[in-house]
Write a protein that holds these residues in place. Sequence first.
Motif, PDB file in Angstrom:
ATOM      1  N   TRP A   8       0.812  -1.215   0.000  1.00  0.00           N
ATOM      2  CA  TRP A   8       0.000   0.000   0.000  1.00  0.00           C
ATOM      3  C   TRP A   8       0.853   1.277   0.000  1.00  0.00           C
ATOM      4  N   GLY A   9       2.114   1.139  -0.403  1.00  0.00           N
ATOM      5  CA  GLY A   9       2.993   2.303  -0.422  1.00  0.00           C
ATOM      6  C   GLY A   9       3.334   2.835   0.947  1.00  0.00           C
ATOM      7  N   LYS A  10       3.069   2.043   2.008  1.00  0.00           N
ATOM      8  CA  LYS A  10       3.233   2.531   3.383  1.00  0.00           C
ATOM      9  C   LYS A  10       4.049   1.606   4.276  1.00  0.00           C
ATOM     10  N   TYR A  11       3.953   0.314   4.027  1.00  0.00           N
ATOM     11  CA  TYR A  11       4.554  -0.663   4.938  1.00  0.00           C
ATOM     12  C   TYR A  11       5.523  -1.566   4.180  1.00  0.00           C
ATOM     13  N   PHE A  12       6.510  -2.068   4.911  1.00  0.00           N
ATOM     14  CA  PHE A  12       7.422  -3.045   4.337  1.00  0.00           C
ATOM     15  C   PHE A  12       6.921  -4.438   4.692  1.00  0.00           C
ATOM     16  N   GLN A  13       6.844  -5.299   3.682  1.00  0.00           N
ATOM     17  CA  GLN A  13       6.357  -6.657   3.871  1.00  0.00           C
ATOM     18  C   GLN A  13       7.512  -7.625   3.653  1.00  0.00           C
ATOM     19  N   TYR A  14       7.963  -8.228   4.766  1.00  0.00           N
ATOM     20  CA  TYR A  14       9.031  -9.229   4.729  1.00  0.00           C
ATOM     21  C   TYR A  14       8.394 -10.604   4.584  1.00  0.00           C
ATOM     22  N   GLU A  15       8.825 -11.378   3.615  1.00  0.00           N
ATOM     23  CA  GLU A  15       8.235 -12.695   3.379  1.00  0.00           C
ATOM     24  C   GLU A  15       9.282 -13.782   3.528  1.00  0.00           C
ATOM     25  N   ARG A  16       8.855 -14.894   4.118  1.00  0.00           N
ATOM     26  CA  ARG A  16       9.740 -16.050   4.290  1.00  0.00           C
ATOM     27  C   ARG A  16       8.887 -17.297   4.438  1.00  0.00           C
ATOM     28  N   ASP A  17       9.110 -18.243   3.563  1.00  0.00           N
ATOM     29  CA  ASP A  17       8.401 -19.533   3.617  1.00  0.00           C
ATOM     30  C   ASP A  17       6.880 -19.344   3.658  1.00  0.00           C
ATOM     31  N   GLY A  18       6.400 -18.378   2.881  1.00  0.00           N
ATOM     32  CA  GLY A  18       4.958 -18.165   2.779  1.00  0.00           C
ATOM     33  C   GLY A  18       4.372 -17.288   3.865  1.00  0.00           C
ATOM     34  N   GLU A  19       5.132 -17.045   4.930  1.00  0.00           N
ATOM     35  CA  GLU A  19       4.667 -16.174   6.006  1.00  0.00           C
ATOM     36  C   GLU A  19       5.249 -14.768   5.804  1.00  0.00           C
ATOM     37  N   ALA A  20       4.792 -13.819   6.593  1.00  0.00           N
ATOM     38  CA  ALA A  20       5.265 -12.451   6.400  1.00  0.00           C
ATOM     39  C   ALA A  20       5.188 -11.663   7.695  1.00  0.00           C
TER      40      ALA A  20
END
Length: 433
Positions: A8-20
């Motif tokens: 959303w142009g606001k938050y950083f989304q860290y992803e690993r093994d399908g989770e975040a």
Amino acid sequence: MAVPRMLWGKYFQYERDGEAVLLDPVALDSVFIDSGEVHDLAGVPPTATHEALEGLGFTPGGPAADRREALRDRLRLLGLDPTPCRISGLRVVLTDRCNMDCTYCFVDTNTGKPDMTKEELAEGLEFLFEQNAEQEEVSIQWFGGEPTIRFDLMQYGDQLADTLADRYDVARVRRTVVTNGARLTDEALDHFVRYEYGVGISIDGPPGINSANRLLLGGQPADARIHRNVARFIAAEGLHVGCNLTPTAANIGRLAETVRWIIDDLGLKFIYVNTPIPTAGHWQVNGTDLARELYEARIAALARGGMLFSVVDRAFQALDTRRPMLLDHMQGDHSLNAALLPGSRVSLCDINFTEPSFLHTLDELRAEPSLLAKVAKKVAPIPECGDCPALAICGGPSRNEQSLIGGSTPDPQMCAFYRTTVEIAVWDNTGVQ
């Protein structure tokens, strides 16, 4: 480590093994979402996950935020002024003479410059205590070169500090010394015990590692002598003894192993890891690798009942408290540690004794307390800082780093280091400090 994507142009989304994990880089709020919620989040809103996140304050829409300005607004809201209120501690540089020749030292040693005089020391301590009248504590750290070469000045200064504490109604004097540990007399040890010193011994690892950069002036290793003196420090009652560890080409790649050796073989339970600074105009270590290693070393210390503190802990503390941790030039009470130098000069940066913009006389600081603001860095100095997940934890290079780099643009390895520490911290939800 993968670069986090924006949500959303606001938050950083860290992803690993399908989770975040979602991170708000300004407010430092974070939330874990499992694989099902990650899938649900990708659907057309409003899904159950969208609604749940909105309840936690993670909302889509709204005007595009200028994250740098939003951080400055948050600092104002929290009352986090970058200008120190006073100097509450002095790193007292008694001499530049040293019995060792360490290749990476940020101090120019054995230059032949005069040592501090008793008169200069007395004037500096008088300034420190008058600035802290009726405060709970002042701190004095003896430094060099090798400060124990002028143990006579340490004795004089400690006696004077007690007199000044009574005169200015300062409740407590915290005394520390940073030493290479290669020289320790019975008289000095008794003195340290009497005044309940904190002792920081500079050691970079086992002999094969330590002697790569730390040798006596004649070129011989000092490890056996240092280890004997460490044992004497530990055996003495009332001392707080720790290790100052510097990441070097000799121990990077082996920091966890080095920490285990310091705790198991030397018996030192507290380890402070010095922050790399761009002494040659740029960082000389890989930032991503160093962040990972410091985290592994932290776990190694905790597993042995020890404690390791490094810049990585800034990320943990910031996420735990939801408060920016980017004003690293100040103490928790909004005060400053400065360096008292021979020649009755003070450096507002206690690890840079030569940058002209940091140097002042005591009279100048008395007359114009606003000079303390000169050590405060400009937060998020370049537009790219607004796109960094470490915005509220790093905030850009310190004034010292800016002077060494020759500008306000952060060193790429510094940026990589802080981005990696943030990713480590958001995935490590133990909250162990």
